[in-house]
Structure formats: structure tokens, C-alpha cells
Design a protein around this motif. Structure first.
Motif, PDB file in Angstrom:
ATOM      1  N   PRO A 105       0.825  -1.210   0.000  1.00 28.23           N
ATOM      2  CA  PRO A 105       0.000   0.000   0.000  1.00 28.23           C
ATOM      3  C   PRO A 105       0.863   1.266   0.000  1.00 28.23           C
ATOM      4  CG  PRO A 105       0.143  -0.876   2.215  1.00 28.23           C
ATOM      5  CD  PRO A 105       0.880  -1.848   1.319  1.00 28.23           C
ATOM      6  N   ALA A 106       0.224   2.396  -0.322  1.00 26.50           N
ATOM      7  CA  ALA A 106       0.906   3.687  -0.253  1.00 26.50           C
ATOM      8  C   ALA A 106       1.404   3.910   1.173  1.00 26.50           C
ATOM      9  CB  ALA A 106      -0.037   4.801  -0.675  1.00 26.50           C
ATOM     10  N   GLY A 107       2.558   4.518   1.306  1.00 26.41           N
ATOM     11  CA  GLY A 107       3.148   4.767   2.616  1.00 26.41           C
ATOM     12  C   GLY A 107       4.197   3.731   3.001  1.00 26.41           C
ATOM     13  N   THR A 108       4.320   2.661   2.222  1.00 28.27           N
ATOM     14  CA  THR A 108       5.311   1.632   2.517  1.00 28.27           C
ATOM     15  C   THR A 108       6.695   2.119   2.090  1.00 28.27           C
ATOM     16  OG1 THR A 108       3.680  -0.109   2.134  1.00 28.27           O
ATOM     17  CG2 THR A 108       6.005  -0.763   2.123  1.00 28.27           C
ATOM     18  N   GLN A 109       7.665   1.941   2.974  1.00 29.08           N
ATOM     19  CA  GLN A 109       9.051   2.289   2.666  1.00 29.08           C
ATOM     20  C   GLN A 109       9.921   1.053   2.860  1.00 29.08           C
ATOM     21  OE1 GLN A 109       9.923   5.648   5.233  1.00 29.08           O
ATOM     22  NE2 GLN A 109       9.335   7.064   3.607  1.00 29.08           N
ATOM     23  N   ILE A 110      10.780   0.799   1.881  1.00 20.35           N
ATOM     24  CA  ILE A 110      11.728  -0.305   1.995  1.00 20.35           C
ATOM     25  C   ILE A 110      13.090   0.330   2.235  1.00 20.35           C
ATOM     26  CG2 ILE A 110      12.784  -2.263   0.821  1.00 20.35           C
ATOM     27  CD1 ILE A 110      10.081  -2.504  -0.724  1.00 20.35           C
TER      28      ILE A 110
END
Length: 181
Positions: A105-110
Motif C-alpha cells: 500500500p501507499a506509505g510503505t518504505q523499503i
């Protein structure tokens, strides 16, 4: 200086961090390309700087990031780092680092700490370094507003789109010329 077979070298260097086995003075040695100079028009290799390595020796190389999968609906995937510095054994350098964004989803950071790398390898970045960011995709309205704002800042007056219906001036036909006998 040593001369390498052109076609075989070109094929080998298509792969990032290719480990080459070269023979110098009758002794076989392993080498990694450090820098490759190519002819910009012919796309041929003009010069290659090599670094001699030994089996088991640790080296630091840049490994490309490959994003796979489709993120969630209405999202935009932004890759902040196209390659990652990795310390690995010269004979076990990964060809790429795979990052899956499938369904995220939007907001995910790797972050760097989230990367799946082969055993025995280390990421040479701060663990909090952003690698891939999944954000909300911009709407058409937001893009148009941003464009209008940028045009205003640059002093460009917006142009009006041509109307779809012709005006009466466009549809009036010119009077027929009278024929004279």
C-alpha cells in the motif's frame, strides 16, 4: 597492458560485476572490471581497468536494484537507489538485489535493513537509508495544479484550449463570385 578478445570481453561485461578469468604470463587470475570505457558511437569497448582478486577475498561493488511486482492500487513506486554498495566474496557477488512491491500500500518504505541479500554479503549503507518508496499516485487535478503553479512562477501565461464547436464566423461561407458573361 594486456589485450583481451573483443567479442568475448564485450559479452562478459554485459553482466554487472562480471568475474573474469584472465591469463597473464601463463598464470590464470580472477579479475573484476573496475571501469569500462566505451566508444559512444560504435558502442565498442576501448579500455577496461581490472582489479585482480583472489577466491574468498571480500570486495565492495555496486549491485543493481530490481523492483518486481505491482504495488497496490493508485500507488506510485519511487526507487531512491538504483544500485546498492555490497561487500561480498569476489566469487559470490549477487547479480542484482530483488525488491518485491507486490500489493504494497501507499506509505510503505523499503529501507536498506529490509533488503534480502545473500548470506556472507553486507550492505554498505546506513540501515535507515530509503531504497524504495511506495506513495499515492498523483491525480490528474493535482498534476494540472502543479503545472499551472510552475507556469505562473516562470511567468508563462496559460493557453486556452481550442473550443470544440466552430464559431459562426468559421462556418459562414464566402459569397460566391458572380459570373460575368
Amino acid at each position: 597492458h594486456i589485450a583481451l578478445p573483443g567479442h568475448e570481453t564485450l559479452l562478459a561485461l554485459r553482466t554487472a560485476n562480471a568475474l573474469l578469468s584472465i591469463e597473464v604470463d601463463g598464470i590464470s587470475q580472477l579479475a573484476l572490471p573496475k571501469q569500462v570505457q566505451r566508444d559512444p558511437l560504435k558502442h565498442t569497448i576501448e579500455h577496461v581497468d581490472l582489479v585482480i582478486v583472489r577466491r574468498g577475498e571480500k570486495v565492495t561493488v555496486d549491485v543493481p536494484v530490481q523492483v518486481e511486482g505491482e504495488a497496490g492500487p493508485d500507488t506510485l513506486v519511487v526507487v531512491d537507489h538504483n544500485s546498492i554498495p555490497i561487500e561480498a566474496e569476489a566469487t559470490h557477488i549477487p547479480q542484482r538485489i530483488l525488491v518485491s512491491v507486490e500489493g504494497l500500500p501507499a506509505g510503505t518504505q523499503i529501507l536498506a535493513r529490509d533488503l534480502q541479500i545473500p548470506a556472507g554479503s553486507l550492505v554498505e549503507l546506513d540501515p535507515e537509508t530509503l531504497i524504495v518508496n511506495v506513495t499515492n499516485a498523483p491525480t490528474v487535478e493535482a498534476l494540472e495544479a502543479e503545472l499551472a503553479e510552475a507556469e505562473a512562477e516562470a511567468g508563462i501565461e496559460p493557453t486556452l484550449a481550442a473550443t470544440a464547436e466552430p464559431t459562426t464566423e468559421d462556418t459562414e461561407e464566402a459569397p460566391a463570385e458572380s459570373e460575368s458573361a
